[in-house]
Write an enzyme that holds these catalytic residues in place. Structure first.
Site, mmCIF file in Angstrom:
data_model
loop_
_atom_site.group_PDB
_atom_site.id
_atom_site.type_symbol
_atom_site.label_atom_id
_atom_site.label_comp_id
_atom_site.label_asym_id
_atom_site.label_seq_id
_atom_site.Cartn_x
_atom_site.Cartn_y
_atom_site.Cartn_z
ATOM 1 N N ILE A 14 12.050 -5.429 -23.247
ATOM 2 C CA ILE A 14 12.997 -4.652 -22.434
ATOM 3 C C ILE A 14 14.432 -5.055 -22.763
ATOM 4 N N ILE A 62 17.056 -21.248 -21.561
ATOM 5 C CA ILE A 62 17.587 -21.304 -20.185
ATOM 6 C C ILE A 62 17.061 -22.497 -19.402
ATOM 7 N N ALA A 85 12.318 -14.419 -19.597
ATOM 8 C CA ALA A 85 11.194 -14.884 -18.776
ATOM 9 C C ALA A 85 9.957 -15.015 -19.645
ATOM 10 N N THR A 132 10.087 -7.824 -11.030
ATOM 11 C CA THR A 132 8.883 -7.018 -11.224
ATOM 12 C C THR A 132 8.296 -6.553 -9.891
ATOM 13 N N ASP A 133 7.519 -5.475 -9.937
ATOM 14 C CA ASP A 133 6.828 -5.026 -8.717
ATOM 15 C C ASP A 133 5.679 -5.964 -8.349
ATOM 16 N N GLU A 134 5.280 -6.854 -9.284
ATOM 17 C CA GLU A 134 4.128 -7.731 -9.015
ATOM 18 C C GLU A 134 4.405 -8.723 -7.886
ATOM 19 N N TYR A 157 2.348 -15.923 -12.766
ATOM 20 C CA TYR A 157 3.509 -15.146 -13.241
ATOM 21 C C TYR A 157 4.260 -14.537 -12.064
ATOM 22 N N SER A 160 6.019 -17.027 -9.887
ATOM 23 C CA SER A 160 7.255 -17.575 -10.486
ATOM 24 C C SER A 160 8.384 -16.552 -10.410
ATOM 25 N N LYS A 161 8.064 -15.271 -10.573
ATOM 26 C CA LYS A 161 9.104 -14.242 -10.459
ATOM 27 C C LYS A 161 9.567 -14.121 -9.002
ATOM 28 N N ASN A 187 6.324 -1.362 -17.856
ATOM 29 C CA ASN A 187 7.050 -0.670 -18.922
ATOM 30 C C ASN A 187 6.166 -0.490 -20.138
ATOM 31 N N TYR A 214 -10.618 -4.842 -18.902
ATOM 32 C CA TYR A 214 -11.015 -5.855 -17.913
ATOM 33 C C TYR A 214 -11.772 -5.228 -16.739
ATOM 34 N N ASN A 256 -6.472 2.250 -15.373
ATOM 35 C CA ASN A 256 -6.494 1.753 -16.756
ATOM 36 C C ASN A 256 -7.422 2.569 -17.648
ATOM 37 N N PRO A 289 -8.859 -13.151 -13.864
ATOM 38 C CA PRO A 289 -8.945 -13.808 -12.551
ATOM 39 C C PRO A 289 -7.796 -13.349 -11.640
HETATM 40 P P1 NAD Z 1 9.232 -10.249 -23.161
HETATM 41 O O1 NAD Z 1 8.203 -11.311 -22.999
HETATM 42 O O2 NAD Z 1 9.012 -9.152 -24.126
HETATM 43 O O3 NAD Z 1 10.631 -10.917 -23.523
HETATM 44 C C1 NAD Z 1 11.096 -12.077 -22.900
HETATM 45 C C2 NAD Z 1 12.263 -12.617 -23.710
HETATM 46 O O4 NAD Z 1 12.731 -13.795 -23.057
HETATM 47 C C3 NAD Z 1 11.893 -13.013 -25.153
HETATM 48 O O5 NAD Z 1 12.854 -12.548 -26.052
HETATM 49 C C4 NAD Z 1 11.870 -14.533 -25.101
HETATM 50 O O6 NAD Z 1 12.215 -15.136 -26.341
HETATM 51 C C5 NAD Z 1 12.927 -14.809 -24.019
HETATM 52 N N1 NAD Z 1 12.702 -16.115 -23.382
HETATM 53 C C6 NAD Z 1 11.517 -16.594 -22.869
HETATM 54 N N2 NAD Z 1 11.700 -17.836 -22.392
HETATM 55 C C7 NAD Z 1 13.010 -18.141 -22.595
HETATM 56 C C8 NAD Z 1 13.801 -19.269 -22.317
HETATM 57 N N3 NAD Z 1 13.271 -20.367 -21.742
HETATM 58 N N4 NAD Z 1 15.116 -19.247 -22.622
HETATM 59 C C9 NAD Z 1 15.658 -18.145 -23.203
HETATM 60 N N5 NAD Z 1 14.955 -17.058 -23.523
HETATM 61 C C10 NAD Z 1 13.638 -17.052 -23.225
HETATM 62 O O7 NAD Z 1 9.459 -9.689 -21.694
HETATM 63 P P2 NAD Z 1 9.771 -8.197 -21.192
HETATM 64 O O8 NAD Z 1 8.500 -7.497 -20.994
HETATM 65 O O9 NAD Z 1 10.839 -7.616 -22.028
HETATM 66 O O10 NAD Z 1 10.344 -8.519 -19.738
HETATM 67 C C11 NAD Z 1 11.728 -8.807 -19.557
HETATM 68 C C12 NAD Z 1 11.996 -9.049 -18.084
HETATM 69 O O11 NAD Z 1 11.627 -7.913 -17.330
HETATM 70 C C13 NAD Z 1 11.195 -10.221 -17.501
HETATM 71 O O12 NAD Z 1 12.022 -10.903 -16.595
HETATM 72 C C14 NAD Z 1 10.030 -9.546 -16.784
HETATM 73 O O13 NAD Z 1 9.593 -10.340 -15.703
HETATM 74 C C15 NAD Z 1 10.692 -8.268 -16.312
HETATM 75 N N6 NAD Z 1 9.802 -7.116 -16.145
HETATM 76 C C16 NAD Z 1 8.949 -6.737 -17.156
HETATM 77 C C17 NAD Z 1 8.148 -5.611 -16.999
HETATM 78 C C18 NAD Z 1 7.212 -5.143 -18.103
HETATM 79 O O14 NAD Z 1 6.421 -4.226 -17.859
HETATM 80 N N7 NAD Z 1 7.262 -5.692 -19.291
HETATM 81 C C19 NAD Z 1 8.208 -4.871 -15.809
HETATM 82 C C20 NAD Z 1 9.065 -5.313 -14.782
HETATM 83 C C21 NAD Z 1 9.861 -6.417 -14.979
HETATM 84 O O1 DAU Z 2 4.072 -4.422 -13.074
HETATM 85 C C1 DAU Z 2 5.052 -4.981 -13.898
HETATM 86 C C2 DAU Z 2 4.407 -6.003 -14.810
HETATM 87 O O2 DAU Z 2 3.642 -5.271 -15.760
HETATM 88 C C3 DAU Z 2 5.404 -6.915 -15.511
HETATM 89 O O3 DAU Z 2 6.069 -7.686 -14.564
HETATM 90 C C4 DAU Z 2 4.702 -7.825 -16.512
HETATM 91 O O4 DAU Z 2 5.656 -8.586 -17.229
HETATM 92 C C5 DAU Z 2 3.915 -6.966 -17.474
HETATM 93 O O5 DAU Z 2 3.186 -7.798 -18.365
HETATM 94 C C6 DAU Z 2 2.967 -6.027 -16.731
HETATM 95 O O6 DAU Z 2 1.878 -6.775 -16.106
HETATM 96 P P1 DAU Z 2 0.366 -6.239 -16.143
HETATM 97 O O7 DAU Z 2 -0.535 -7.390 -15.963
HETATM 98 O O8 DAU Z 2 0.203 -5.070 -15.243
HETATM 99 O O9 DAU Z 2 0.328 -5.685 -17.677
HETATM 100 P P2 DAU Z 2 -0.777 -5.782 -18.818
HETATM 101 O O10 DAU Z 2 -0.327 -4.882 -19.925
HETATM 102 O O11 DAU Z 2 -1.120 -7.178 -19.148
HETATM 103 O O12 DAU Z 2 -2.060 -5.129 -18.134
HETATM 104 C C7 DAU Z 2 -2.030 -3.793 -17.633
HETATM 105 C C8 DAU Z 2 -3.398 -3.526 -17.011
HETATM 106 O O13 DAU Z 2 -4.370 -3.482 -18.065
HETATM 107 C C9 DAU Z 2 -3.859 -4.608 -16.054
HETATM 108 O O14 DAU Z 2 -4.601 -4.023 -14.993
HETATM 109 C C10 DAU Z 2 -4.781 -5.469 -16.902
HETATM 110 C C11 DAU Z 2 -5.377 -4.469 -17.879
HETATM 111 N N1 DAU Z 2 -5.713 -5.041 -19.210
HETATM 112 C C12 DAU Z 2 -4.758 -5.702 -19.887
HETATM 113 C C13 DAU Z 2 -5.043 -6.272 -21.123
HETATM 114 C C14 DAU Z 2 -3.977 -7.047 -21.871
HETATM 115 C C15 DAU Z 2 -6.997 -4.854 -19.737
HETATM 116 O O15 DAU Z 2 -7.863 -4.213 -19.133
HETATM 117 N N2 DAU Z 2 -7.274 -5.410 -20.963
HETATM 118 C C16 DAU Z 2 -6.339 -6.127 -21.664
HETATM 119 O O16 DAU Z 2 -6.674 -6.628 -22.766
#
Ligand code: NAD
Ligand code: DAU
Length: 352
Positions: A14, A62, A85, A132-134, A157, A160-161, A187, A214, A256, A289
């Protein structure tokens, strides 16, 4: 005076879309992308903008309080958009401490540095925390997460958020630090690390590997195209009210298994395979889990107050995403060689 904006985690999924948007849209801002380049950080994500004069990359962690303090003193940032993060739920189950360090302690370090540097002179300053919505926990079959929904995080996760969100609000309440928080749903889009559902399954379909669903596959998520999340962040950073929370979501809930079937159909079309070919790879495996059953965001506040609404339909977004992965096989190959193999083996070999 040129505004100095610190974006953390800008080399990630993101963050890279947010950095690109701000660098291109605001030539009068100096954008500093601070990232530790963990397994999830990849400067290839920003190749197209790395030569822009208003862009600077800083490699820093960080969790290193001293380094973060020094950077704030050196650059005197006006604003922070904090995305850095540990972000993958499955990794938080195997190694929670990394999440506590980065997501909790790392956020505290940034808050302390901002507070120290701004010294109560908060004019034009803003600390934007991306969450995050989590944090709200799991929903039953009905209802939606509102900004007022009580926190009930269920995984290391999300705990911690949630903890980092509480810290940001506490610094606002106690020290007057100007802040805003957004809580967004799942996303998807270009540049997402192939440990998350959609890019993992695209990669596995391309390489004819099982698609590990899963549990019963009836878990529900709300999906948003990453470019629309970046647009929401831009809007909230500039127009959001101080000390407010905004939920961001795609108005787009999918079980899913239904999403995976749609993805399989699209992949068959794009790869010119017989309909039904990719779906044969679907394999139900042991559940995650503590797996949250359903997330669903009510994003009406950001819609009503700031006029934000997703611009891309799920059909369009998914199609663009698949095209991007098919056109960027090298990006995928670079990531999925080496350490990724070990992660994959550990995560999936014992789960069937
Ligand atoms: P990502 O894992 O793709 O990227 C995280 C980035 O943070 C990486 O570039 C990593 O190198 C950097 N990072 C990790 N630890 C670090 C540290 N100690 N110091 C400096 N940089 C560090 O994550 P993302 O999916 O792009 O998510 C970005 C943010 O958005 C996160 O805070 C996540 O909680 C939040 N978010 C993600 C989603 C999603 O669906 N991916 C949805 C809602 C919120
Ligand atoms: O809701 C926002 C969150 O969405 C963000 O805060 C997180 O950073 C991001 O990772 C995401 O969390 P989820 O756990 O929802 O995303 P993930 O893609 O890991 O899994 C999406 C759904 O699919 C979840 O119900 C678990 C399932 N899944 C995931 C994987 C990786 C499977 O069934 N099989 C898989 O191998």
């Amino acid at each position: 005076m040129q505004k100095k904006l610190l974006i953390t985690g800008g080399a990630g999924f993101i963050g890279s879309h947010v950095v690109r948007l701000f660098v291109q849209k605001y030539p009068d801002y100096q954008v500093y992308n601070l990232d530790a380049l963990t397994y999830a950080g990849n400067l290839e994500n920003l190749k197209d903008i790395e030569e822009y004069p208003n862009y600077t990359f800083i490699k820093a962690d960080i969790t290193d309080a001293e380094a973060i303090n020094n950077l704030f003193v050196q650059h005197q940032f006006d604003g922070v958009i904090h995305l850095a993060a540990e972000s993958h739920v499955d990794r938080s189950i195997t190694n929670p401490n990394a999440f506590i360090q980065t997501n909790v302690m790392g956020t505290a370090n940034l808050l302390n540095a901002a507070r120290e540097t701004w010294k109560g002179n908060y004019d034009g300053k803003r600390f934007y925390h991306v969450s995050t919505d989590e944090v709200y926990g799991s929903l039953g079959a009905e209802g939606f997460f509102l900004e007022t929904t009580p926190y009930d995080p269920q995984s290391p996760y999300s705990a911690s958020k949630a903890s980092s969100d509480h810290l940001v609000r506490a610094y606002g309440n106690t020290y007057g630090l100007p802040f805003v928080i957004t809580n967004c749903s799942n996303n998807y889009g270009p540049n997402q690390f192939p440990e998350k559902l959609i890019p993992l399954f695209i990669n596995n379909i391309c390489t004819n590997k099982p698609l590990p669903v899963y549990g019963d596959g009836k878990y529900t998520r709300d999906w948003l195209f990453v470019v629309d999340h970046a647009a929401a962040i831009d809007l909230v950073y500039h127009k959001g009210k101080n000390a407010e929370t905004y939920n961001i979501g795609g108005f787009n809930e999918w079980q899913n298994i239904e999403l995976v079937k749609l993805l399989c159909t699209k992949m068959d079309e794009k790869l010119g395979r017989e309909p039904g070919t990719s779906a044969q790879l679907i394999t139900y495996i042991k559940d995650r889990p503590g797996h949250d059953r359903r997330y669903a965001i009510d994003a009406s506040k950001i819609n009503k107050e700031l006029g934000w609404y997703p611009s891309v339909t799920f059909e369009e977004g998914l199609s663009k995403t698949i095209d991007w992965y098919l056109e960027n096989q090298e990006w995928l190959n670079d990531i999925t060689s080496g350490a990724y193999q070990n992660y994959y083996e550990t995560q999936y070999s014992t789960q069937s």
